[in-house]
Design a protein around this motif. Structure first.
Motif, mmCIF file in Angstrom:
data_model
loop_
_atom_site.group_PDB
_atom_site.id
_atom_site.type_symbol
_atom_site.label_atom_id
_atom_site.label_comp_id
_atom_site.label_asym_id
_atom_site.label_seq_id
_atom_site.Cartn_x
_atom_site.Cartn_y
_atom_site.Cartn_z
ATOM 1 N N SER A 1 0.831 -1.212 0.000
ATOM 2 C CA SER A 1 0.000 0.000 0.000
ATOM 3 C C SER A 1 0.863 1.260 0.000
ATOM 4 O O SER A 1 0.428 2.318 -0.445
ATOM 5 C CB SER A 1 -0.945 0.008 1.207
ATOM 6 N N ALA A 2 2.119 1.122 0.501
ATOM 7 C CA ALA A 2 2.987 2.298 0.556
ATOM 8 C C ALA A 2 3.693 2.537 -0.781
ATOM 9 O O ALA A 2 4.283 3.599 -0.992
ATOM 10 C CB ALA A 2 4.030 2.102 1.661
ATOM 11 N N LEU A 3 3.618 1.568 -1.680
ATOM 12 C CA LEU A 3 4.322 1.708 -2.963
ATOM 13 C C LEU A 3 3.672 2.770 -3.823
ATOM 14 O O LEU A 3 2.468 3.043 -3.715
ATOM 15 C CB LEU A 3 4.243 0.388 -3.734
ATOM 16 N N ASP A 4 4.464 3.312 -4.699
ATOM 17 C CA ASP A 4 3.940 4.185 -5.724
ATOM 18 C C ASP A 4 2.920 3.400 -6.582
ATOM 19 O O ASP A 4 3.171 2.237 -6.926
ATOM 20 C CB ASP A 4 5.144 4.627 -6.567
ATOM 21 N N GLY A 5 1.809 4.057 -6.914
ATOM 22 C CA GLY A 5 0.771 3.393 -7.713
ATOM 23 C C GLY A 5 1.316 2.873 -9.036
ATOM 24 O O GLY A 5 0.841 1.865 -9.571
ATOM 25 N N GLU A 6 2.313 3.565 -9.547
ATOM 26 C CA GLU A 6 2.916 3.175 -10.826
ATOM 27 C C GLU A 6 3.553 1.777 -10.714
ATOM 28 O O GLU A 6 3.451 0.955 -11.616
ATOM 29 C CB GLU A 6 3.992 4.215 -11.173
ATOM 30 N N TYR A 7 4.173 1.510 -9.573
ATOM 31 C CA TYR A 7 4.815 0.211 -9.373
ATOM 32 C C TYR A 7 3.756 -0.880 -9.288
ATOM 33 O O TYR A 7 3.893 -1.969 -9.878
ATOM 34 C CB TYR A 7 5.662 0.235 -8.089
ATOM 35 N N ARG A 8 2.683 -0.558 -8.553
ATOM 36 C CA ARG A 8 1.606 -1.566 -8.453
ATOM 37 C C ARG A 8 1.029 -1.855 -9.831
ATOM 38 O O ARG A 8 0.744 -2.999 -10.190
ATOM 39 C CB ARG A 8 0.506 -1.073 -7.501
ATOM 40 N N ALA A 9 0.859 -0.790 -10.623
ATOM 41 C CA ALA A 9 0.314 -0.964 -11.971
ATOM 42 C C ALA A 9 1.206 -1.905 -12.779
ATOM 43 O O ALA A 9 0.719 -2.815 -13.461
ATOM 44 C CB ALA A 9 0.191 0.388 -12.669
ATOM 45 N N LYS A 10 2.513 -1.704 -12.685
ATOM 46 C CA LYS A 10 3.439 -2.557 -13.455
ATOM 47 C C LYS A 10 3.316 -4.014 -13.003
ATOM 48 O O LYS A 10 3.373 -4.940 -13.816
ATOM 49 C CB LYS A 10 4.884 -2.086 -13.244
ATOM 50 N N SER A 11 3.168 -4.221 -11.694
ATOM 51 C CA SER A 11 3.031 -5.593 -11.194
ATOM 52 C C SER A 11 1.758 -6.242 -11.737
ATOM 53 O O SER A 11 1.752 -7.432 -12.075
ATOM 54 C CB SER A 11 2.963 -5.612 -9.664
ATOM 55 N N LEU A 12 0.670 -5.472 -11.798
ATOM 56 C CA LEU A 12 -0.586 -6.047 -12.301
ATOM 57 C C LEU A 12 -0.457 -6.384 -13.787
ATOM 58 O O LEU A 12 -0.971 -7.415 -14.249
ATOM 59 C CB LEU A 12 -1.764 -5.085 -12.073
ATOM 60 N N VAL A 13 0.212 -5.533 -14.522
ATOM 61 C CA VAL A 13 0.410 -5.813 -15.949
ATOM 62 C C VAL A 13 1.297 -7.058 -16.111
ATOM 63 O O VAL A 13 1.039 -7.913 -16.964
ATOM 64 C CB VAL A 13 1.011 -4.580 -16.677
ATOM 65 N N ALA A 14 2.308 -7.177 -15.249
ATOM 66 C CA ALA A 14 3.173 -8.376 -15.319
ATOM 67 C C ALA A 14 2.350 -9.626 -14.993
ATOM 68 O O ALA A 14 2.530 -10.682 -15.618
ATOM 69 C CB ALA A 14 4.338 -8.237 -14.341
ATOM 70 N N ALA A 15 1.438 -9.508 -14.040
ATOM 71 C CA ALA A 15 0.569 -10.649 -13.714
ATOM 72 C C ALA A 15 -0.310 -10.994 -14.914
ATOM 73 O O ALA A 15 -0.489 -12.174 -15.262
ATOM 74 C CB ALA A 15 -0.293 -10.318 -12.490
ATOM 75 N N ALA A 16 -0.844 -9.960 -15.577
ATOM 76 C CA ALA A 16 -1.677 -10.194 -16.770
ATOM 77 C C ALA A 16 -0.861 -10.902 -17.844
ATOM 78 O O ALA A 16 -1.335 -11.869 -18.463
ATOM 79 C CB ALA A 16 -2.216 -8.856 -17.294
ATOM 80 N N ASP A 17 0.374 -10.443 -18.056
ATOM 81 C CA ASP A 17 1.232 -11.068 -19.090
ATOM 82 C C ASP A 17 1.459 -12.546 -18.772
ATOM 83 O O ASP A 17 1.433 -13.397 -19.667
ATOM 84 C CB ASP A 17 2.593 -10.353 -19.153
ATOM 85 N N THR A 18 1.699 -12.828 -17.487
ATOM 86 C CA THR A 18 1.963 -14.220 -17.086
ATOM 87 C C THR A 18 0.749 -15.095 -17.367
ATOM 88 O O THR A 18 0.865 -16.188 -17.939
ATOM 89 C CB THR A 18 2.309 -14.271 -15.581
ATOM 90 N N LEU A 19 -0.425 -14.639 -16.962
ATOM 91 C CA LEU A 19 -1.629 -15.461 -17.179
ATOM 92 C C LEU A 19 -1.901 -15.633 -18.676
ATOM 93 O O LEU A 19 -2.306 -16.710 -19.132
ATOM 94 C CB LEU A 19 -2.839 -14.834 -16.477
ATOM 95 N N GLU A 20 -1.657 -14.569 -19.424
ATOM 96 C CA GLU A 20 -1.899 -14.644 -20.861
ATOM 97 C C GLU A 20 -0.983 -15.701 -21.493
ATOM 98 O O GLU A 20 -1.424 -16.501 -22.318
ATOM 99 C CB GLU A 20 -1.631 -13.269 -21.488
#
Ligand code: NAD
Length: 486
Positions: free
Chosen positions: A56-75
């Protein structure tokens, strides 16, 4: 297909006991899921609480990148995940791929979201901002009909908002969710997303546990009540997406031949096991026979069978109790005078297959009309007058969604506007997207998923008030008073 591990604090965790998972197309065991112990659940929730602080303390940009990386992995792993989903859920492989794709889509969509900050006052009296903060640990509990897409309706917005999530899938379909947890280890920071598996008692324990600040639940209305009651003690936030009994009202100007295929598919997709499937059709007496015939034609032409065969559009019912329930509802309707114009029995083969069934002569008051059948059996009910049919469509404890079908779109839209439901459609049903909010009225749920409305349900509203405004010092404000408290 082997044994799967839970994901707790970024690690693979097995358990002393396992649950067998049945392939509904073959009635054979297709895998085993750990039965999470109370201590393991404690561990998952404590790890999530720790991970929450960092995430929760991370920059939102970092969280966004992690979610995109998760999307790439599932894809990337779509084929493996889809095959597993078909094995444990029964849906045809193409639809399983679509379900994995929807998880990817939801992750990418919500990756762009950040908890907001809005100025509501900025003058010499005060600077007042409304900010959104994450809640903490979210418990996500999912059903067996769409285990992956419904999990990501929760996981994607909850993580984007800065929460940590512990997800508990249905004991009928835990394997794909467990595999998702395995694949996302190392993609998301440890503890940010944990997956635990077990029976209904595990869901109850998660709901009662002091760590989660919110339970996001999708499942039956009966269980939703229990979740609501259990969450009340600790004043946990809840979102409850529950059952539905969606009416589709066909108007007297409808083009029956044109709408029948869509009406059929939006009722029988996933073999009717969709919360927002068409569950009862109201047809004007003038078009009644024509509509029943057109639906029967669809039901007779559709191929039902093992989801691994690409020729099949419909798979089995997911589990034995649900198969029995659908059989009982059809038998009850037939004993009260309805006619199975198509189907009306199990398929003569292994697996939990129930033939696509169209019930002509169905009436309000029959259980298959008044309750949620959640299977491949559609009652068609005759009506004479639009005001009367609206009253009957609305006379339900449920209020998830509904649709109106006709050629005069303006008229259809006016009538759809009178449906007392969370979503009404005209000449469509089951049209869902990440940016469109989804909520149930009455017994169909509490709260909203999807869109910015759903995102905000994973946040706590906080007011930040600075007397005298942010641009001025305390000396300047000493003689001023703010608005009186109410
Ligand atoms: P269910 O209520 O039996 O189970 C759902 C989940 O809750 C499972 O993971 C289960 O293990 C867990 N659970 C059971 N008892 C619990 C308890 N006391 N406390 C906490 N968790 C508990 O539902 P189901 O049979 O898996 O799913 C079918 C139902 O879900 C249908 O009624 C359908 O309409 C509904 N559904 C609703 C939506 C929606 O968005 N509105 C979407 C899909 C399904």
């Amino acid at each position: 297909m082997g044994t799967f591990t839970m994901t707790i604090d970024g690690r693979g965790v097995g358990s002393a006991r396992h649950l067998d998972v049945i392939d509904p197309a073959t009635e054979q065991v297709c895998g085993q899921a750990p039965d999470c112990s109370p201590e393991q659940l404690d561990e998952a929730l404590e790890a999530a609480a720790t991970a929450f602080r960092g995430w929760s303390a991370l920059d939102g940009e970092y969280r966004a990148k992690s979610l995109v990386a998760a999307a790439d992995t599932l894809e990337r792993e779509t084929e493996e995940l889809a095959a597993l989903l078909t094995a444990e859920q029964g849906k045809p492989l193409g639809q399983a791929r679509t379900e994995i794709a929807s998880a990817v889509r939801w992750l990418r969509y919500f990756a762009g979201f950040r908890p907001g900050r809005e100025v509501v006052q900025d003058d010499e009296v005060a600077s007042v901002e409304v900010v959104r903060r994450p809640l903490g640990v979210v418990g996500a509990i999912t059903p067996w009909n769409f285990p992956i897409s419904l999990a990501f309706w929760k996981i994607a917005p909850a993580l984007a908002a800065g929460n940590a999530v512990v997800v508990k899938p249905s004991p009928y379909t835990p394997l794909t969710t467990l595999r998702v947890g395995e694949l996302l280890r190392g993609v998301l920071p440890d503890g940010v997303l944990s997956v635990v598996s077990g029976g209904d008692a595990l869901g109850a324990r998660l709901t009662r546990h002091p760590v989660p600040r919110k339970i996001s639940f999708t499942g039956s209305t009966a269980t939703g009540r229990k979740v609501f009651a259990a969450a009340a003690d600790d004043l946990k936030r809840v979102t409850l997406e529950l059952g539905g009994n969606d009416p589709a009202i066909v108007l007297d100007d409808a083009d029956v031949a044109a709408i029948a295929p869509r009406l059929f598919l939006t009722s029988f997709a996933n073999s009717g096991q969709v919360c927002v499937a068409v569950k009862r059709v109201y047809a004007p007496r003038r078009l009644y026979a024509e509509l029943v015939d057109a639906l029967v034609e669809q039901a007779s032409a559709v191929r039902m069978g093992d989801g691994r065969d690409p020729g099949n559009l419909l798979g089995p019912v997911n589990n034995r109790p649900q198969l029995d329930r659908v059989s009982d509802l059809v038998a009850d309707a037939v004993s009260r005078g309805a006619v199975a114009a198509a189907g009306g029995s199990r398929l003569d083969r292994d697996g939990y297959f129930y033939a696509p069934t169209v019930l002509a002569g169905a009436e309000d008051g029959m259980a298959v009309v008044d309750e949620e059948q959640f299977g491949p059996a559609l009652p068609v009910v005759a009506y004479d007058d639009v005001d009367e049919v609206l009253e009957r469509a609305n006379a339900s404890h449920f209020g998830l969604a509904g649709s109106v079908w006709g050629t005069d779109v303006e008229r259809a839209a006016r009538i759809a506007g009178r449906l007392e439901v969370g979503t009404s459609w005209v000449n469509a049903h089951m049209a869902l997207a990440p940016h469109i909010p989804f909520a149930g009225a009455r017994w169909s749920g509490i709260g909203t998923e999807n869109g910015r409305w759903g995102f905000e349900e994973f946040t706590q509203l906080k007011v930040e008030y600075v007397a005298g405004g942010r641009r001025r010092g305390t000396a300047e404000i000493s003689n001023q008073s703010g608005p009186r408290a109410g």
